[in-house]
Design a protein around this motif. Structure first.
Motif, PDB file in Angstrom:
ATOM      1  N   VAL A  79       0.848  -1.204   0.000  1.00 52.48           N
ATOM      2  CA  VAL A  79       0.000   0.000   0.000  1.00 52.48           C
ATOM      3  C   VAL A  79       0.875   1.243   0.000  1.00 52.48           C
ATOM      4  O   VAL A  79       0.669   2.178  -0.798  1.00 52.48           O
ATOM      5  N   MET A  80       1.861   1.264   0.881  1.00 49.36           N
ATOM      6  CA  MET A  80       2.725   2.432   1.005  1.00 49.36           C
ATOM      7  C   MET A  80       3.564   2.646  -0.257  1.00 49.36           C
ATOM      8  O   MET A  80       3.780   3.776  -0.691  1.00 49.36           O
ATOM      9  N   ALA A  81       4.013   1.555  -0.860  1.00 48.83           N
ATOM     10  CA  ALA A  81       4.825   1.664  -2.075  1.00 48.83           C
ATOM     11  C   ALA A  81       4.004   2.230  -3.232  1.00 48.83           C
ATOM     12  O   ALA A  81       4.440   3.149  -3.928  1.00 48.83           O
ATOM     13  N   TRP A  82       2.804   1.679  -3.438  1.00 50.18           N
ATOM     14  CA  TRP A  82       1.967   2.143  -4.545  1.00 50.18           C
ATOM     15  C   TRP A  82       1.485   3.577  -4.311  1.00 50.18           C
ATOM     16  O   TRP A  82       1.397   4.375  -5.252  1.00 50.18           O
ATOM     17  N   LEU A  83       1.199   3.898  -3.062  1.00 50.83           N
ATOM     18  CA  LEU A  83       0.744   5.259  -2.766  1.00 50.83           C
ATOM     19  C   LEU A  83       1.880   6.268  -2.969  1.00 50.83           C
ATOM     20  O   LEU A  83       1.654   7.372  -3.474  1.00 50.83           O
ATOM     21  N   THR A  84       3.093   5.885  -2.591  1.00 48.90           N
ATOM     22  CA  THR A  84       4.250   6.750  -2.804  1.00 48.90           C
ATOM     23  C   THR A  84       4.465   7.003  -4.296  1.00 48.90           C
ATOM     24  O   THR A  84       4.721   8.146  -4.723  1.00 48.90           O
ATOM     25  N   LEU A  85       4.336   5.952  -5.107  1.00 48.50           N
ATOM     26  CA  LEU A  85       4.490   6.099  -6.553  1.00 48.50           C
ATOM     27  C   LEU A  85       3.396   7.009  -7.126  1.00 48.50           C
ATOM     28  O   LEU A  85       3.663   7.840  -8.006  1.00 48.50           O
ATOM     29  N   THR A  86       2.191   6.872  -6.608  1.00 48.40           N
ATOM     30  CA  THR A  86       1.090   7.738  -7.052  1.00 48.40           C
ATOM     31  C   THR A  86       1.384   9.195  -6.739  1.00 48.40           C
ATOM     32  O   THR A  86       1.135  10.087  -7.559  1.00 48.40           O
ATOM     33  N   ILE A  87       1.927   9.445  -5.561  1.00 49.56           N
ATOM     34  CA  ILE A  87       2.289  10.812  -5.166  1.00 49.56           C
ATOM     35  C   ILE A  87       3.354  11.376  -6.105  1.00 49.56           C
ATOM     36  O   ILE A  87       3.260  12.522  -6.560  1.00 49.56           O
TER      37      ILE A  87
END
Length: 208
Positions: A101-109
């Motif tokens: 979750v944190m990895a994909w959200l960071t990439l989205t940011i």
């Protein structure tokens, strides 16, 4: 197995998504849908205004002269990709995988920041040649519509950063799951709005 363990297992095996398991959190999601309906009205008015004023250039730069095809194509690709990565963060949340979750959200940011960076460059290039909001009704409508979307994207980026921090500190629970679901819902909405901007503003602008 104790009664408590059995209750926890039964709760974990439920088919209801984590963000909807608490009725209080579920109501907040419904409220956010209502908020987005009002935001749709805002953008609907801005699109209608742009369609009326897009030919009112007052002898100034037109859409055909201003719009850079590689530039707005790159913006579109980046933003649509960010919607996909945001969806993957929701999927990872449903599977209980906090690190993903944190990895994909960071990439989205990061993709969102890249989009804003390109949009700022576009606006700066327009202003540098005198294509400011004050120059014509067309430019006023263009900057207002695209700028309003850009401000929404900026808010979404800040929102995702705060959500990421909360997930890092508190893990995945009903509250953080609801926050992640809502911010991704908001992000998908902005992508849909951008598809209309891409079609109605940019594509029609370079063709007409």
């Amino acid at each position: 197995m104790s009664a408590l363990q059995h209750a926890v297992t039964a709760h974990a095996d439920t088919d209801t998504p984590l963000e909807y398991q608490n009725p209080h959190e579920s109501v907040k999601i419904t409220g956010f849908w209502i908020f987005m309906a009002t935001d749709m009205l805002l953008f609907g008015c801005l699109f209608a205004t742009y369609l009326v004023l897009r030919t009112h250039t007052d002898g100034g730069p037109t859409a055909h002269h201003l719009f850079d095809i590689p530039g707005f194509t790159a913006e579109t690709f980046i933003l649509l990709t960010s919607s996909f990565t945001g969806g993957l963060s929701t999927l990872a949340m449903r599977l209980g995988k906090r690190k993903q979750v944190m990895a994909w959200l960071t990439l989205t940011i990061l993709l969102g920041l890249a989009f804003i960076g390109l949009e700022v460059q576009e606006f700066a290039a327009d202003v540098a040649i005198g294509a400011t909001m004050q120059r014509s009704a067309f430019l006023s409508a263009f900057f207002t519509l695209v700028g309003t979307h850009g401000s929404h994207v900026s808010i979404g980026i800040v929102w995702m950063v705060l959500t990421l921090i909360q997930i890092a500190r508190r893990g995945l629970n009903q509250k953080t799951a609801r926050k992640l679901f809502i911010v991704n819902l908001y992000w998908h909405f902005l992508d849909v709005v951008w598809v209309f901007i891409f079609t109605i503003v940019y594509l029609s602008g370079v063709v007409m």
